[in-house]
Design an enzyme around this catalytic site. Structure first.
Site, mmCIF file in Angstrom:
data_model
loop_
_atom_site.group_PDB
_atom_site.id
_atom_site.type_symbol
_atom_site.label_atom_id
_atom_site.label_comp_id
_atom_site.label_asym_id
_atom_site.label_seq_id
_atom_site.Cartn_x
_atom_site.Cartn_y
_atom_site.Cartn_z
ATOM 1 N N HIS A 245 -11.193 2.294 6.786
ATOM 2 C CA HIS A 245 -11.143 3.737 6.531
ATOM 3 C C HIS A 245 -12.350 4.186 5.706
ATOM 4 C CE1 HIS A 245 -7.415 5.287 8.167
ATOM 5 N NE2 HIS A 245 -6.710 4.305 7.643
ATOM 6 N N GLN B 166 -7.964 9.229 3.487
ATOM 7 C CA GLN B 166 -6.701 9.708 4.060
ATOM 8 C C GLN B 166 -6.036 10.783 3.208
ATOM 9 O OE1 GLN B 166 -5.099 5.509 4.754
ATOM 10 N NE2 GLN B 166 -4.229 6.659 6.450
ATOM 11 N N HIS C 61 -7.679 -3.106 7.230
ATOM 12 C CA HIS C 61 -7.352 -1.788 7.770
ATOM 13 C C HIS C 61 -7.844 -0.682 6.809
ATOM 14 C CE1 HIS C 61 -4.287 1.094 9.705
ATOM 15 N NE2 HIS C 61 -4.787 1.771 8.674
ATOM 16 N N GLU C 62 -7.503 -0.826 5.525
ATOM 17 C CA GLU C 62 -7.871 0.209 4.542
ATOM 18 C C GLU C 62 -9.378 0.226 4.318
ATOM 19 O OE1 GLU C 62 -5.649 2.233 4.116
ATOM 20 O OE2 GLU C 62 -3.959 0.978 4.698
ATOM 21 N N CYS D 276 -0.916 3.681 11.523
ATOM 22 C CA CYS D 276 -1.720 4.264 10.454
ATOM 23 C C CYS D 276 -1.068 5.564 10.027
ATOM 24 C CB CYS D 276 -3.136 4.516 10.967
ATOM 25 S SG CYS D 276 -4.203 5.329 9.763
ATOM 26 N N LEU D 277 -0.976 5.797 8.714
ATOM 27 C CA LEU D 277 -0.310 7.006 8.220
ATOM 28 C C LEU D 277 -1.024 8.288 8.668
ATOM 29 C CD1 LEU D 277 0.739 5.943 4.588
ATOM 30 C CD2 LEU D 277 2.124 5.940 6.673
ATOM 31 N N GLY E 271 -0.250 0.751 2.777
ATOM 32 C CA GLY E 271 -1.612 0.963 2.303
ATOM 33 C C GLY E 271 -2.052 2.390 2.567
#
Ligand code: ZN
Length: 191
Positions: A160, A55, A156-157, A114-115, A50
């Site tokens: 953000h 991000q 999670h997304e 997380c990226l 994701g």
């Protein structure tokens, strides 16, 4: 906002855009569609499941997810959620102006990364079963209920988009264990 989707790349903690409350997308035009495509590309390159618009430096309410289905049959849920709910999606999806509603079941503890937070992984609680409403790239509204990794990825997304990161939800122990990795990122970011 003037955006060239080809130049987008993943930004890392402590970039301030990750702490910004993202704004709804008012018009789904070609730029939004190109950004969605680029985000899917970046998500795959980084081997993530994701990625949210903040991000890639854009404070927009939009994220992408692709949770491939696991080759093993899912274990029977013990948390009161429905076994027939999807826990994966068939391919990458772009979710515009998403909202999460109707949490069911008891929150579950699971490890997440997380990226935007390389080398930081920790445990946090999430709802095991939620409903997402969103608009796709054609402007069509969808509502779907999901469980497992897909429900977790959505939460999670979606976090953000409100400037919330996994480190804000970590257990006390995970907070302690990731302290030095986080400091290293902060140091890198300020240099
Ligand atoms: Zn993330």
């Amino acid at each position: 906002m003037d955006v060239d989707p080809r130049t987008l790349k993943i930004v890392y903690f402590p970039h301030p855009v990750l702490r910004t409350k993202a704004k709804p997308i008012e018009r789904i035009d070609q730029v939004v569609r190109d950004v969605g495509e680029r985000m899917i590309e970046l998500m795959y390159e980084a081997e993530g499941i994701g990625l949210a618009a903040p991000q890639v430096g854009l404070p927009w309410r939009m994220f992408v997810c692709h949770v491939p289905s696991s080759p093993e049959p899912a274990p029977t849920p013990s948390n009161g959620t429905d076994a027939d709910l999807p826990d994966a999606n068939a391919g990458p999806e772009v979710y515009i102006n998403p909202t999460i509603t109707e949490p069911h079941g008891l929150p579950e503890l699971m490890e997440e990364g997380c990226l935007s937070l390389p080398r930081v992984r920790g445990d946090l609680m999430r709802q095991p079963d939620v409903t997402l409403t969103w608009s796709d790239l054609d402007g069509t509204t969808h509502t779907r209920r999901a469980t497992g990794l897909l429900a977790r990825c959505w939460q999670h997304e979606n976090d953000h988009l409100d400037g919330v990161l996994i480190i804000d939800r970590f257990t006390q122990l995970s907070r302690m264990r990731t302290r030095s990795a986080l400091r290293a990122l902060e140091k890198q970011g300020s240099s």
